[in-house]
Design a protein around this motif. Sequence first.
Motif, mmCIF file in Angstrom:
data_model
loop_
_atom_site.group_PDB
_atom_site.id
_atom_site.type_symbol
_atom_site.label_atom_id
_atom_site.label_comp_id
_atom_site.label_asym_id
_atom_site.label_seq_id
_atom_site.Cartn_x
_atom_site.Cartn_y
_atom_site.Cartn_z
ATOM 1 N N GLY A 114 0.777 -1.234 0.000
ATOM 2 C CA GLY A 114 0.000 0.000 0.000
ATOM 3 C C GLY A 114 0.811 1.288 0.000
ATOM 4 O O GLY A 114 0.291 2.344 0.358
ATOM 5 N N VAL A 115 2.081 1.218 -0.420
ATOM 6 C CA VAL A 115 2.921 2.418 -0.462
ATOM 7 C C VAL A 115 2.986 2.939 -1.893
ATOM 8 O O VAL A 115 3.258 2.187 -2.824
ATOM 9 N N GLU A 116 2.741 4.229 -2.034
ATOM 10 C CA GLU A 116 2.830 4.890 -3.333
ATOM 11 C C GLU A 116 4.235 5.490 -3.477
ATOM 12 O O GLU A 116 4.735 6.142 -2.558
ATOM 13 N N ILE A 117 4.861 5.274 -4.635
ATOM 14 C CA ILE A 117 6.147 5.900 -4.916
ATOM 15 C C ILE A 117 5.867 7.123 -5.792
ATOM 16 O O ILE A 117 5.222 7.021 -6.830
ATOM 17 N N VAL A 118 6.349 8.276 -5.336
ATOM 18 C CA VAL A 118 6.141 9.536 -6.039
ATOM 19 C C VAL A 118 7.502 10.021 -6.529
ATOM 20 O O VAL A 118 8.447 10.142 -5.742
ATOM 21 N N TYR A 119 7.591 10.272 -7.839
ATOM 22 C CA TYR A 119 8.853 10.723 -8.437
ATOM 23 C C TYR A 119 8.834 12.240 -8.603
ATOM 24 O O TYR A 119 7.849 12.800 -9.084
ATOM 25 N N PHE A 120 9.928 12.869 -8.214
ATOM 26 C CA PHE A 120 10.084 14.317 -8.377
ATOM 27 C C PHE A 120 11.185 14.594 -9.387
ATOM 28 O O PHE A 120 12.174 13.857 -9.447
ATOM 29 N N PRO A 121 11.070 15.702 -10.131
ATOM 30 C CA PRO A 121 12.115 16.050 -11.094
ATOM 31 C C PRO A 121 13.454 16.295 -10.401
ATOM 32 O O PRO A 121 13.516 16.929 -9.355
ATOM 33 N N TYR A 122 14.503 15.774 -11.006
ATOM 34 C CA TYR A 122 15.864 15.967 -10.526
ATOM 35 C C TYR A 122 16.295 17.388 -10.861
ATOM 36 O O TYR A 122 16.037 17.869 -11.960
ATOM 37 N N THR A 123 16.909 18.071 -9.904
ATOM 38 C CA THR A 123 17.376 19.451 -10.129
ATOM 39 C C THR A 123 18.717 19.390 -10.841
ATOM 40 O O THR A 123 19.754 19.225 -10.209
ATOM 41 N N SER A 124 18.690 19.518 -12.162
ATOM 42 C CA SER A 124 19.921 19.336 -12.938
ATOM 43 C C SER A 124 20.849 20.545 -12.874
ATOM 44 O O SER A 124 22.060 20.394 -12.982
ATOM 45 N N HIS A 125 20.302 21.740 -12.681
ATOM 46 C CA HIS A 125 21.163 22.924 -12.702
ATOM 47 C C HIS A 125 21.977 23.094 -11.411
ATOM 48 O O HIS A 125 22.958 23.811 -11.407
ATOM 49 N N THR A 126 21.560 22.464 -10.327
ATOM 50 C CA THR A 126 22.318 22.518 -9.077
ATOM 51 C C THR A 126 22.386 21.110 -8.507
ATOM 52 O O THR A 126 21.362 20.477 -8.322
ATOM 53 N N SER A 127 23.589 20.647 -8.244
ATOM 54 C CA SER A 127 23.735 19.345 -7.607
ATOM 55 C C SER A 127 24.974 19.377 -6.729
ATOM 56 O O SER A 127 25.895 20.161 -6.965
#
Length: 142
Positions: A114-127
Motif C-alpha cells: 500500500g505504499v505509493e512511490i512519487v517521483y520528483f524532477p531531478y534538479t539538474s542545474h544545481t547538484s
Amino acid sequence: MTKKIGYTTGVYDLFHIGHLNVLKRARLECDYLIVGVTTDELCESRKGKRPIIPFVERMEIVEHIDFVDEVVPQVNMDKMEAWRNLKFDKMFVGDDWKGSEKWNQMEKEFAAVGVEIVYFPYTSHTSSTKLREVLNKFLEES
C-alpha cells in the motif's frame, strides 16, 4: 482521517536549493515527513567518496528544516526494511530512477503493502556533485 506519512532519503551533502525544493514538495504530499540521511559509511561504500559535510552535521541541517518532521539515519539501501521500521504511506524519489528495472520492481513490492512511490524532477542545474567539482577546482587553484 489517518495521517499520511511520507519518506525520502538523501546524502544532503553541500545542502542546496534542489534539496530544499524536494523536501518542501514532499511535505506538500503528506502530513508527516520522515527524511533518511545517508551515513558517511554508506555513502563511501556506494559512491567511493565520503561527503564533505560530516553525517552528524548533515543530520542537524535537515532536522532544522521547518517542514521536516523526523530525521533518521539511512544505514543501508533496503527501502523495505525502512518501511517495516517506519510504516510510511508514500516514498519520494528523484525521477532519474523512474523506469529503471530496480525501481519498477520496487514499485511492485511497495504497491503490495500500500505504499505509493512519487517521483520528483531531478534538479539538474544545481547538484552536490557539481558543487563538489567547483570546490575541488577552486582548492586546486589556490
